[in-house]
Design a protein around this motif. Sequence first.
Motif, PDB file in Angstrom:
ATOM      1  N   ARG A 106       2.310   1.770  -3.502  1.00 37.37           N
ATOM      2  CA  ARG A 106       1.331   2.368  -4.430  1.00 37.37           C
ATOM      3  C   ARG A 106       1.117   3.843  -4.105  1.00 37.37           C
ATOM      4  O   ARG A 106       1.037   4.681  -4.995  1.00 37.37           O
ATOM      5  N   LEU A 107       1.024   4.170  -2.808  1.00 37.93           N
ATOM      6  CA  LEU A 107       0.784   5.547  -2.390  1.00 37.93           C
ATOM      7  C   LEU A 107       1.904   6.486  -2.825  1.00 37.93           C
ATOM      8  O   LEU A 107       1.654   7.613  -3.266  1.00 37.93           O
ATOM      9  N   LEU A 108       3.133   6.025  -2.717  1.00 39.06           N
ATOM     10  CA  LEU A 108       4.289   6.853  -3.074  1.00 39.06           C
ATOM     11  C   LEU A 108       4.650   6.773  -4.555  1.00 39.06           C
ATOM     12  O   LEU A 108       5.529   7.492  -5.020  1.00 39.06           O
ATOM     13  N   GLY A 146       0.820  -1.216   0.000  1.00 41.97           N
ATOM     14  CA  GLY A 146       0.000   0.000   0.000  1.00 41.97           C
ATOM     15  C   GLY A 146       0.851   1.261   0.000  1.00 41.97           C
ATOM     16  O   GLY A 146       0.557   2.221  -0.715  1.00 41.97           O
ATOM     17  N   LEU A 147       1.922   1.254   0.781  1.00 41.77           N
ATOM     18  CA  LEU A 147       2.831   2.404   0.831  1.00 41.77           C
ATOM     19  C   LEU A 147       3.533   2.583  -0.514  1.00 41.77           C
ATOM     20  O   LEU A 147       3.748   3.712  -0.966  1.00 41.77           O
TER      21      LEU A 147
END
Length: 160
Positions: free
Chosen positions: A56-58, A53-54
């Motif tokens: 994809r977020l970044l 998730g991190l």
Amino acid sequence: MIIALGIIIALVILTFVMWLLLTRRLREKYAVLWLVIALAVLILGVFPELLFGLTRLLGVAVPANLLFALATLLLIGVSLHLSWELSQVEDETRRLAEEVAILHARLDDIAPDRTAREHGPASNAEPPTDHGAHSAGVPLRDDAEMTEAAVSPQTDRPDD
């Protein structure tokens, strides 16, 4: 298998840091960093979806790239912090060396006065120049006498 290895590594780091703390081989201010790292590795090991998730977020393409980037930033931060600590220690060492030199100079100034009082005004004895050996037959003072003389120099008082 990789997740289990990450969890095991995190637990080993946590155990090792706690052991270093309990045996007083690691100061608390340094232990905090390592405990945070171990907890982060443990959380990512237990919940690997957080890393995805991190990532994809970044906007990072591969989760491993994010881990390597974070590890690089961490190592740069640790190096910078240790360089700062080293600078502080060097400054303190220089300050202490200067204080010791001043105290030695004060002791050298006090020594001839005390030698004259002990041997009388007619004494031709040279004051000791080396703190580690006898010079010209004049006995050197022990450390307690030197410390007492440096802290509270005696004035000429009549003997009671």
